[in-house]
Design a protein around this motif. Structure first.
Motif, PDB file in Angstrom:
ATOM      1  N   LEU A 223       0.829  -1.211   0.000  1.00 40.00           N
ATOM      2  CA  LEU A 223       0.000   0.000   0.000  1.00 40.00           C
ATOM      3  C   LEU A 223       0.859   1.256   0.000  1.00 40.00           C
ATOM      4  O   LEU A 223       0.587   2.223  -0.715  1.00 40.00           O
ATOM      5  N   ALA A 224       1.926   1.251   0.787  1.00 39.11           N
ATOM      6  CA  ALA A 224       2.750   2.457   0.930  1.00 39.11           C
ATOM      7  C   ALA A 224       3.758   2.635  -0.200  1.00 39.11           C
ATOM      8  O   ALA A 224       4.082   3.775  -0.565  1.00 39.11           O
ATOM      9  N   LEU A 225       4.266   1.539  -0.774  1.00 35.19           N
ATOM     10  CA  LEU A 225       5.422   1.639  -1.664  1.00 35.19           C
ATOM     11  C   LEU A 225       5.124   1.471  -3.144  1.00 35.19           C
ATOM     12  O   LEU A 225       5.929   1.892  -3.984  1.00 35.19           O
ATOM     13  N   ASP A 226       4.014   0.860  -3.499  1.00 34.16           N
ATOM     14  CA  ASP A 226       3.726   0.625  -4.907  1.00 34.16           C
ATOM     15  C   ASP A 226       3.661   1.948  -5.671  1.00 34.16           C
ATOM     16  O   ASP A 226       2.927   2.860  -5.312  1.00 34.16           O
ATOM     17  N   GLY A 227       4.471   2.060  -6.711  1.00 33.61           N
ATOM     18  CA  GLY A 227       4.499   3.271  -7.526  1.00 33.61           C
ATOM     19  C   GLY A 227       5.494   4.318  -7.074  1.00 33.61           C
ATOM     20  O   GLY A 227       5.671   5.338  -7.749  1.00 33.61           O
ATOM     21  N   GLN A 228       6.157   4.083  -5.940  1.00 27.84           N
ATOM     22  CA  GLN A 228       7.130   5.061  -5.428  1.00 27.84           C
ATOM     23  C   GLN A 228       8.508   4.817  -6.052  1.00 27.84           C
ATOM     24  O   GLN A 228       8.789   3.740  -6.561  1.00 27.84           O
ATOM     25  N   ASN A 229       9.360   5.852  -5.992  1.00 26.81           N
ATOM     26  CA  ASN A 229      10.717   5.767  -6.523  1.00 26.81           C
ATOM     27  C   ASN A 229      11.719   5.500  -5.403  1.00 26.81           C
ATOM     28  O   ASN A 229      11.657   6.142  -4.357  1.00 26.81           O
TER      29      ASN A 229
END
Length: 511
Positions: A223-229
């Motif tokens: 939830l927190a990290l998907d799509g983050q760099n």
């Protein structure tokens, strides 16, 4: 936010309470914070709002979901409420404490948050809390699921745990910098105990399988990290649940690791994880990395969200101090060639009054960390070199007219940088020094005997040789790692005739 109508919001006269309601006549939305395309005076009043546990988020992309908005706040503390204004591309996020909200705003003041690669703007709201109508069932369901992840005793958490795998499948898009096992462990361990990691390349993409001790930790991390760099503007995490529920790790090396079994062999000639290091990881997955790389509370939370580079965040520069050099043999060019295996060297300075030491400026702190981790303790020209981070931010060039005997060289415009091209495949082929070297750009008329003789003349003993099928590449094995290091220094970019220059790098393979 699909399927959610615009939300009409108003402030009760004489109070700071925010009410939310849906009605057939609520075609327009209004908000007292006045930050949506409003006048400068209204924006000024919002920016001057005192700290509050309610955060006002603007300029959201149209397709942004509630989960993505919640993920902005999740690393900083518990999220207790959310209000979305789809028509205005805004949202309000209520944190569990004012301290969590302050940490969040302080961090995003220096690092612009992004949702779906779109920058969004964050500030305190004039409201001290959100009082929302429970009629928006989907939004409340998302918030309930997140609260379940944050509240170990809830029934919803048990449902999530039963429905989810503890194993995540991670794909790295736009992989400009290398992503190591330790980087992945550091990011994901913020959400729970990381037990095992396996990395591999599939369809020309770097991928990983990562197993948590608890499926709920995997849910929270996704939830927190998907799509983050991982690093600014690159190395984007794409995360899904794996169908596997347990990973079988056979070796502890640079491709796979079982943090619960430090005694596993390295396998395939890869360096094993030091047992004391493994023990530190298995006892407390944050302790060792925290000791090596201390972060402030805000930076640690941001690192957990994967929005900044994890290596070198404690104020380190891209400058390395290399000591215990063989001052009779070492030159700026030899250091440029060796350290250039792990990043683009900008400048090299051998110290005038201490010629067994040098400063090396890499392109950035991530490359400096990478070079230090691979080259510290290696043997070069008969001496074991020491590589540490320097307190200097740059390597200064000599003043005009001052002769420093060629001890300082500027390589910023060198054509020999391995990583100057964004997204270069060279980033995927960075390995520790080894006795086996990978050769490429070999002319068609060059034979095995030619290459064996060339590398023998560099001062080493060739133990084995193997051409690739196209004969443009080959593996050559020297008798020791030190000999391979010297051969790389001497023969990388060697002119083979016809303006074809040999390319030499360390290999993970054995012959």
């Amino acid at each position: 936010m699909d399927g959610i109508s615009d939300v009409a919001v108003g402030v009760k006269r004489g109070s700071e309470e925010l009410s939310m309601y849906n009605s057939p006549n609520s075609g327009m939305s209004s908000i007292s914070d006045g930050a949506s395309n409003g006048s400068d005076s209204k924006k000024l009043r919002v920016e001057e709002a005192p700290p509050s546990r309610v955060i006002h988020i603007r300029k959201l992309p149209n397709e942004a979901s509630e989960a993505e908005v919640i993920a902005l706040g999740l690393p900083f503390g518990k999220v207790t409420n959310i209000l979305t204004l789809k028509g205005k591309n805004q949202a309000f996020l209520e944190m569990g404490t004012e301290e969590a909200a302050i940490t969040m705003v302080n961090y995003y003041t220096t690092v612009t948050p992004h949702i779906r690669n779109v920058p969004v703007f964050i500030q305190y709201s004039n409201h001290k809390e959100l009082k929302t109508d429970a009629s928006n069932q989907r939004t409340q369901a998302v918030l309930q699921a997140v609260s379940a992840v944050q509240s170990p005793s809830s029934d919803v958490q048990e449902i999530l745990a039963a429905a989810s795998s503890p194993v995540l499948r991670i794909i790295i898009d736009n992989m400009f910098y290398p992503v190591t096992l330790d980087v992945l462990q550091q990011i994901f361990s913020k959400f729970g105990t990381v037990m095992k990691i396996i990395t591999f390349t599939k369809n020309n993409q770097f991928q990983a399988l990562l197993q948590f001790s608890d499926p709920v930790n995997a849910q929270q991390a996704k939830l927190a990290l998907d799509g983050q760099n991982i690093y600014n503007s690159c190395c984007t995490l794409r995360i899904d649940f794996s169908k596997l529920v347990n990973l079988n790790v056979k070796y502890n090396n640079d491709k796979s690791r079982d943090y619960t079994r430090p005694e596993l062999p390295a396998g395939d000639g890869q360096p094993s994880l030091d047992p004391t290091v493994a023990a530190a990881f298995s006892k407390d997955s944050n302790s060792l990395l925290g000791a090596l790389n201390p972060l402030s509370a805000a930076a640690a939370a941001a690192a957990a969200a994967g929005r900044v580079a994890l290596a070198g965040q404690a104020g380190s520069s891209g400058v390395l101090l290399v000591s215990n050099l063989n001052e009779e043999m070492v030159t700026p060019q030899s250091l440029f060639t060796l350290f250039g295996v792990y990043g683009d060297v900008q400048r090299v300075k051998i110290l005038y009054n201490k010629k067994d030491s040098a400063l090396i400026q890499m392109s950035d702190s991530n490359q400096a960390q990478l070079a230090m981790s691979h080259l510290n303790g290696q043997k070069m020209y008969g001496k074991i070199i020491r590589v540490t981070l320097s307190k200097h931010q740059t390597v200064a060039l000599p003043r005009d007219g001052l002769d420093d005997q060629g001890l300082t060289k500027d390589y910023a415009n060198s054509p020999l940088h391995r990583f100057k091209k964004p997204g270069s495949k060279n980033f995927q082929n960075i390995f520790p020094p080894s006795a086996t070297l990978h050769l490429s750009n070999i002319p068609q008329d060059v034979t095995e005997d030619d290459l064996r003789l060339l590398f023998s003349n560099a001062g080493g003993t060739v133990k084995a040789f193997k051409f690739f099928q196209d004969r443009k590449m080959a593996l050559i094995q020297m008798s020791t790692v030190e000999e391979a290091i010297q051969a790389l220094i001497d023969l990388h970019n060697y002119n083979m005739g016809g303006n074809q220059h040999l390319r030499v790098s360390f290999s993970k393979s054995t012959i």
